[in-house]
Design an enzyme around this catalytic site. Structure first.
Site, PDB file in Angstrom:
ATOM      1  N   GLU A  76       0.877  -1.201   0.046  1.00 39.81           N
ATOM      2  CA  GLU A  76       0.218  -0.086   0.015  1.00 39.81           C
ATOM      3  C   GLU A  76       0.851   1.212   0.161  1.00 39.81           C
ATOM      4  OE1 GLU A  76      -2.100  -3.558   1.025  1.00 39.81           O
ATOM      5  OE2 GLU A  76      -0.397  -2.626   1.944  1.00 39.81           O
ATOM      6  N   HIS A 103      10.099  14.642  10.080  1.00 41.22           N
ATOM      7  CA  HIS A 103      11.518  14.738   8.961  1.00 41.22           C
ATOM      8  C   HIS A 103      11.088  14.754   7.564  1.00 41.22           C
ATOM      9  CE1 HIS A 103      14.332  13.322  12.662  1.00 41.22           C
ATOM     10  NE2 HIS A 103      13.666  14.459  12.698  1.00 41.22           N
TER      11      HIS A 103
END
Length: 169
Positions: A76, A103
């Protein structure tokens, strides 16, 4: 915030749970399917639609993120990342869910419906949705490199420190 969801048969139960959980917590879930159990369904059909909707809405300036769900979450995530502008991250802990946003400014999270408890996966999604991007220059720079590569197909230049090590440079 609108949250787009897509899964396969292995993620169907968690997706249904998340639609309710998201609504209860003030989010607007958009379910891209599947809507019935089919052990032979193809996750790209649903995950590509969820990721494409996130990218489109973000381009329009809307507050939008996505969740894709499968047995492991790997396929996925790969499918979602085929959509230009999608940065999908596989989360398997609170820390990976938070770092995906902090991040990487990930806009889609992938979770494995057969890998964790319902409570754990719900918490990973919660952490992902609630964690802001840090905006730190190094992270912005790295995301820009990826976006440039995605748009042009040209690799970023090697840094000086790598040129001395690279025999092909």
């Amino acid at each position: 915030m609108r949250v787009h969801l897509g899964s396969d048969h292995a993620g169907l139960e968690l997706k249904a749970h998340l639609v309710d959980w998201l609504t209860e917590h003030g989010y607007e879930p958009v379910d891209h399917g599947p809507f019935v159990y089919d052990a032979l369904d193809d996750y790209p059909v649903f995950c590509l639609r969820a990721a494409a909707a996130v990218v489109q809405e973000q381009a329009e300036g809307l507050d939008s993120l996505g969740v894709v769900i499968g047995g492991s979450g790997n396929g996925e995530q790969i499918a979602a990342n085929k959509v230009a502008g999608c940065r999908a991250a596989l989360a398997w802990s609170d820390q990976t869910a938070a770092l995906a946003r902090e991040h990487n400014d990930a806009n889609v999270v992938s979770v494995g419906g057969r890998m964790h408890t319902l409570d754990d996966m719900t918490r990973f999604v919660k952490v992902f949705l609630e964690t802001p991007f840090s905006g730190e220059e190094r992270h912005v720079r790295r995301i820009a490199m990826l976006a440039d590569y995605e748009a042009t197909g040209e690799l970023p230049p090697l840094p000086e420190s790598a040129l001395a090590q690279d025999p092909d440079a």
